[in-house]
Enzyme design. Sequence first.
Site, mmCIF file in Angstrom:
data_model
loop_
_atom_site.group_PDB
_atom_site.id
_atom_site.type_symbol
_atom_site.label_atom_id
_atom_site.label_comp_id
_atom_site.label_asym_id
_atom_site.label_seq_id
_atom_site.Cartn_x
_atom_site.Cartn_y
_atom_site.Cartn_z
ATOM 1 N N ASP A 104 19.489 -61.311 -27.756
ATOM 2 C CA ASP A 104 20.414 -60.322 -28.341
ATOM 3 C C ASP A 104 20.279 -60.383 -29.866
ATOM 4 O O ASP A 104 20.413 -61.458 -30.471
ATOM 5 C CB ASP A 104 21.850 -60.649 -27.904
ATOM 6 C CG ASP A 104 22.819 -59.536 -28.250
ATOM 7 O OD1 ASP A 104 23.160 -58.747 -27.353
ATOM 8 O OD2 ASP A 104 23.220 -59.456 -29.436
ATOM 9 N N ILE A 105 19.991 -59.228 -30.473
ATOM 10 C CA ILE A 105 19.809 -59.189 -31.930
ATOM 11 C C ILE A 105 21.149 -59.518 -32.606
ATOM 12 O O ILE A 105 22.183 -58.957 -32.247
ATOM 13 C CB ILE A 105 19.298 -57.804 -32.384
ATOM 14 C CG1 ILE A 105 17.960 -57.498 -31.697
ATOM 15 C CG2 ILE A 105 19.171 -57.738 -33.893
ATOM 16 C CD1 ILE A 105 17.403 -56.112 -32.008
ATOM 17 N N MET A 127 -5.201 1.272 -5.601
ATOM 18 C CA MET A 127 -4.913 2.674 -5.921
ATOM 19 C C MET A 127 -3.522 3.070 -5.461
ATOM 20 O O MET A 127 -3.319 3.401 -4.291
ATOM 21 C CB MET A 127 -5.929 3.582 -5.210
ATOM 22 C CG MET A 127 -7.358 3.361 -5.663
ATOM 23 S SD MET A 127 -7.664 4.107 -7.282
ATOM 24 C CE MET A 127 -7.818 5.838 -6.760
ATOM 25 N N GLU A 182 21.303 -53.683 -27.844
ATOM 26 C CA GLU A 182 20.415 -54.544 -28.618
ATOM 27 C C GLU A 182 20.042 -55.787 -27.818
ATOM 28 O O GLU A 182 19.716 -56.823 -28.375
ATOM 29 C CB GLU A 182 21.085 -54.935 -29.945
ATOM 30 C CG GLU A 182 22.350 -55.782 -29.815
ATOM 31 C CD GLU A 182 23.640 -54.953 -29.754
ATOM 32 O OE1 GLU A 182 23.578 -53.767 -29.323
ATOM 33 O OE2 GLU A 182 24.699 -55.486 -30.114
ATOM 34 N N ASP A 199 -2.902 -3.242 -2.609
ATOM 35 C CA ASP A 199 -3.786 -2.088 -2.780
ATOM 36 C C ASP A 199 -3.921 -1.765 -4.263
ATOM 37 O O ASP A 199 -2.954 -1.843 -5.020
ATOM 38 C CB ASP A 199 -3.185 -0.885 -2.020
ATOM 39 C CG ASP A 199 -4.146 0.287 -2.004
ATOM 40 O OD1 ASP A 199 -5.376 0.049 -1.881
ATOM 41 O OD2 ASP A 199 -3.688 1.436 -2.111
ATOM 42 N N ASN A 236 23.371 -51.119 -37.967
ATOM 43 C CA ASN A 236 23.667 -49.717 -37.672
ATOM 44 C C ASN A 236 24.682 -49.143 -38.655
ATOM 45 O O ASN A 236 24.508 -48.052 -39.180
ATOM 46 C CB ASN A 236 24.245 -49.596 -36.253
ATOM 47 C CG ASN A 236 23.227 -49.048 -35.279
ATOM 48 O OD1 ASN A 236 22.223 -48.477 -35.678
ATOM 49 N ND2 ASN A 236 23.482 -49.232 -34.008
ATOM 50 N N ASP A 278 17.558 -47.804 -34.879
ATOM 51 C CA ASP A 278 16.525 -47.489 -33.885
ATOM 52 C C ASP A 278 15.182 -48.085 -34.293
ATOM 53 O O ASP A 278 14.414 -48.576 -33.466
ATOM 54 C CB ASP A 278 16.385 -45.969 -33.723
ATOM 55 C CG ASP A 278 17.568 -45.362 -32.976
ATOM 56 O OD1 ASP A 278 18.411 -46.151 -32.471
ATOM 57 O OD2 ASP A 278 17.661 -44.127 -32.905
ATOM 58 N N ASP A 317 0.869 -1.180 0.000
ATOM 59 C CA ASP A 317 0.000 0.000 0.000
ATOM 60 C C ASP A 317 0.901 1.224 0.000
ATOM 61 O O ASP A 317 1.929 1.232 0.671
ATOM 62 C CB ASP A 317 -0.901 -0.016 1.257
ATOM 63 C CG ASP A 317 -2.090 0.934 1.114
ATOM 64 O OD1 ASP A 317 -1.892 2.111 0.727
ATOM 65 O OD2 ASP A 317 -3.217 0.484 1.386
#
Lengths: 454, 454
Positions: A326-327, A55, A369, A53, A334, A343, A9
Amino acid sequence: MSARILVVDDQAANVRLLEARLQAEYFEVCTATNGADAIAVAKAEQPDLILLDVMMPVMDGYDTCSRIKDDPATRHIPVVMVTALDQREDRIRGLEAGADDFLTKPIDDVSMFARIRSLLRLKEVLDELRYRESSSALAGISGDVQDDIDAPARVVVVSADPRATCRFAAALPSKAEILETHDPAEAIIAARNDADLLIVDLTSPGYDGLRLCARIRSDAATRQLPILAVVRPADVQQAVRALDLGVNDIIQRPVDAGELAARSRTQLRRKRYADQLRSHLDEGMEMAVTDALTGLHNRRYISSRLRQAMDSASNGGAPVSLLLADIDHFKHINDTYGHDAGDRVLRDFSSRLQTGLRALDLAARYGGEEFVVVMPGAGLAEARIAAERLRSSIDGSGFDLSDGTSVPVTVSIGIAQAHRGEALDALLRRADEALYAAKTAGRNQVQAADNAAA
Amino acid sequence: MSARILVVDDQAANVRLLEARLQAEYFEVCTATNGADAIAVAKAEQPDLILLDVMMPVMDGYDTCSRIKDDPATRHIPVVMVTALDQREDRIRGLEAGADDFLTKPIDDVSMFARIRSLLRLKEVLDELRYRESSSALAGISGDVQDDIDAPARVVVVSADPRATCRFAAALPSKAEILETHDPAEAIIAARNDADLLIVDLTSPGYDGLRLCARIRSDAATRQLPILAVVRPADVQQAVRALDLGVNDIIQRPVDAGELAARSRTQLRRKRYADQLRSHLDEGMEMAVTDALTGLHNRRYISSRLRQAMDSASNGGAPVSLLLADIDHFKHINDTYGHDAGDRVLRDFSSRLQTGLRALDLAARYGGEEFVVVMPGAGLAEARIAAERLRSSIDGSGFDLSDGTSVPVTVSIGIAQAHRGEALDALLRRADEALYAAKTAGRNQVQAADNAAA
């Protein structure tokens, strides 16, 4: 609950008066005598609530409030604006600047403290969530909570007065889906059904509006739902009672459409903020156990679940078996087709993997993988069937790359059943040895670990 | 705030009486007339608070309370025991059974509602944390929150009466580290210094104890600290005021050592529970951005941070460069020495990687044996220096395995500087191409991406 309150204020006498009244109720008080100071103190001291306030010379209360609400560092602090006159235009202008409520001079203590307690209680839970989120490294990646004013909202309006209901509904945002009822039981059902705001007319005969508010607050499913209560004019007791029961905001009869619209927007905005904070936290917790690339569980999660299943098996429960897959020649994929293609293969592999599993089985990407499946309740024979099913689903058809090329992929799998009392590492080592045997025997095959107890 | 309260009493008339009083204050009420029912209702309905009569046939209140507090599904619900007589032994026995407080028949409304409000407010914040944690998959792996009664605790005792201080201290757990003071300012400093419990004597002259409690509650650093207030006997107003200010528990003068010990234990236990919930959540958030094996940031985190740095660079900020590092022939290490050895190499690699970085740089495991370093403010020349430093730190000395073997390891690194307005994927692709060039040119070297804008 005590708290720190910032009193703003330009009249020093007003500041001292309000400070004394707040301190008598054991609140801590900090002060500012102009808008710029108020913004600086709010930022530095992080008060729990601001009494502002309207004002003031140079920067008035509206402008100060807007700036406080625009800054992410102070946005969460409730602002109560103090006006000399009870003017409709002032209230709406303040609400649009982001004020949470109004008090009209001269301020009566009962209204002021009921309002302060209500706003502080709401802030307490949000603060806890906000703190957990902001203190984490995740905050940097989930970004600021965004506000979308045009988001659709479901609003339940409860009144026995059809003309009132109609006027309330007309004041709500155009995107709001509105359900009108005069039946508290129907209101509770609607509230539980993903409502975003409940407007309850407490001046309406035929039902107990406060009881309805209490039910909504007592029910875990609707505890967080904002309630805006319509109260009788000059009935301070009804307003205080509603706030003490956990109503979020009140508006007096006769209801001004612009004020109802502004108060509804404030409640909807706060709910969206709280919902987003909760979902950020929930996502964080989910991310902690999920592999980002494949959406499978991650190594951290599967290790813990495997340990639980092994403990249960050792304590005479069902057996547990493990697949370690395992791939084959993944590095070649890759290197030949690029990381994006790799991916893609990992993601497709994961979905083929999940397709063949029982609901009980838990699959995870173990790293690179390599994938793990925990099969609670399964012996080696069942594990072999599942492993063979996986092997043939991978070998059965090629993996499509983004350019339409189809790449043949195969997988080698080691399986093992946990011995009673076996350590996690020992089981994983046996599965790994079986996997190694499958690799050296020419890949694209399943090998089982020796089942004799060590 | 309204809530659901379970009233348990074998006398139907008592149940109805209490139910009516609670409903008049807009609480929702459910009821049970024996211990077994109370346990079942608590589990099924998850009330917010239980008012439990002590004297019941078959299973008495102590036994019922113990069972409710032993079950993880109901442990978090505050229990207030209702006793016919104000007996010291009864109170201690109840507290030891896990009760949160006592009310003596005939129950006066002011005390009861102050207590209920206080317990509900404390529960509200905990519920929010508990819900976030229990709804996540992480709950399964972080396990139940454990209670450790013998954990050391720091207790601050505030009283101007040295004999009282001495008696309070004697009642506390033997592992407690106790700080005694009669100076509120000293108490606040001690409270901020990792205190676990604050005991404030409100009957002591020389300082304003309620004001101290308010300060502790207003300060974000001590807001969660449990406060146990010592009040004058039969001064309901003082007790209610203290509870309304956020004091967690009260004990009347003359202080019974056994009761103080039991109430302190309850507060310490609750704080440990809350602390553990918070740290579970914080760990979850941390895990979401961390690679479990190496402790480096993960791909999810680094991608988001890289995007921020690139945005800033594009908007006229400092440049940003990227290192993409891949351990050479890592599969060979795994295949030759086993996965454990491979993991060890990954961890050692990570720590050598971090040693050579500036504080600004962000390192992450990007996947498998691939690592990313984001270098804000660095151009290609600085990136090359950092990359070369990393390459030589890896090549410089072998990696020790657990059996003492030393394995030579090398790394290939691609570096790239972000172009203005370049997409994240494009930058990563350029770094990946540079890495591929380093691999094909014979590994153990650094190659830079072409710096001409695409």
